[in-house]
Design an enzyme around this catalytic site. Sequence first.
Site: not given
Ligand code: PMP
Length: 409
Positions: A125, A366, A228, A205, A202
């Site tokens: 991401h 993203c 999440k 998910q 990370d």
């Molecule tokens: N890493 C992953 C794998 C994600 O799916 C996301 C959110 N889509 C993020 C990082 C960023 O999370 P946040 O926007 O809650 O900071």
Amino acid sequence: MIHTDIPAIRDQFPIFAWHRQENLPFVYLDNAATTLKPTPVIEAMHDYYSNYSSNIHRGLYPIAVRASKAYEDARVKVQQFFGAAHPEEIVFTQGTTAGINLVAAAFAGGLLQPGDEILLSPMEHHANLVPWQQISAHHNLRLRFLPMDAAGNLQLDQLDTLADFPIKLIAIVHISNTLGHINDLETIIAWAKQRNIRVLVDAAQSAALYPMDVQQLGMDFLVCSGHKMYGPTGIGVLYGKKELLEQMPPYQSGGDMIKKVGLYSSTFADIPHKFEAGTPPIAAAIGLGAALDFLQTLNRPQWLTHLDQLTDYTIRQLREIPGLKIMGEAQKRSHIISFTLQDIHPHDIATFLAQEGIAIRAGHHCTQPLMQHFDTGASARASLSIYNTQEDIDALIQALHHIQSFFNS
Ligand code: PMP
């Protein structure tokens, strides 16, 4: 296929009742973006704001003492959820992005040397890519990437080809938010440990659905987002090994993170407070604690089986749709599925589905470098969660069949 307790789980998410009341269709398949919130989370935050709203750590009157305790209790709940050795290894952040920025600034920026390398994957991401680009540019660090095959699986059998590079940190996503692929953390962490390389996971998910024991897995850092995990927005978790957090310089500075302040210099609080400058998201931390309590009340093996079966069912049904292509072919996958449908733009798919009351996401999610790997700019993404049912999936599949025939007529 529907397990007996799935309707009971659904009943705990008031957003479904609201849609029923308003006579609005509601099929929520955008759980990778954020999950819905159950009543206990909403009530815990309501209780704080209604009955003991106050700032923490300094007030000596009863509601401030209660708020401080609730905030620190939430930290202990997070510690226990992830099996961390000490509550002070849990830093409350604003979310996954904020946690990665903290580690980038304080670990990579504070402890690494020019020329040191950070190993990432092409499926990260942007939150686990751009902060490393930024810190590398400022500190003369170098980024390197794990090889990935055409199907979107990391080629971990090639890890040893990287053995001679001065890699000091691997920052890796557990479950890809675009492909749903589950990366083999055990192999990555074991390889890294042999070489004294630190690992950040990370877990945005995966944290809610595949709880990890950080001591058993042995990663150095884990980051995730409360929103999440059936919790509120504005709160996240950074788990960091005690000895590392202690060595790292503060990231943001100001109130609440100090020991002693003079006009020209200051000393800093112990962890975790060293990394929690300013008034923290108190209500959100309490809400996250309630979300973790809520998760513990559910029958995990049962909803996990349900989610796995529902994911398999979704994939089988999607494959029946002429011209539909699922992105990637996972060795091991989770509940997130990206797809394209002929040359229909994913935004058109999502817009059409929205008119039917079906929430999915379309775009690059993203993960622009990953989209380039698959030679596409965008995909449609359905992501499932514990409250989804076979009826939800049938509604999605039926609508996709309509879209397919509409665009071909
Ligand atoms: N890493 C992953 C794998 C994600 O799916 C996301 C959110 N889509 C993020 C990082 C960023 O999370 P946040 O926007 O809650 O900071």
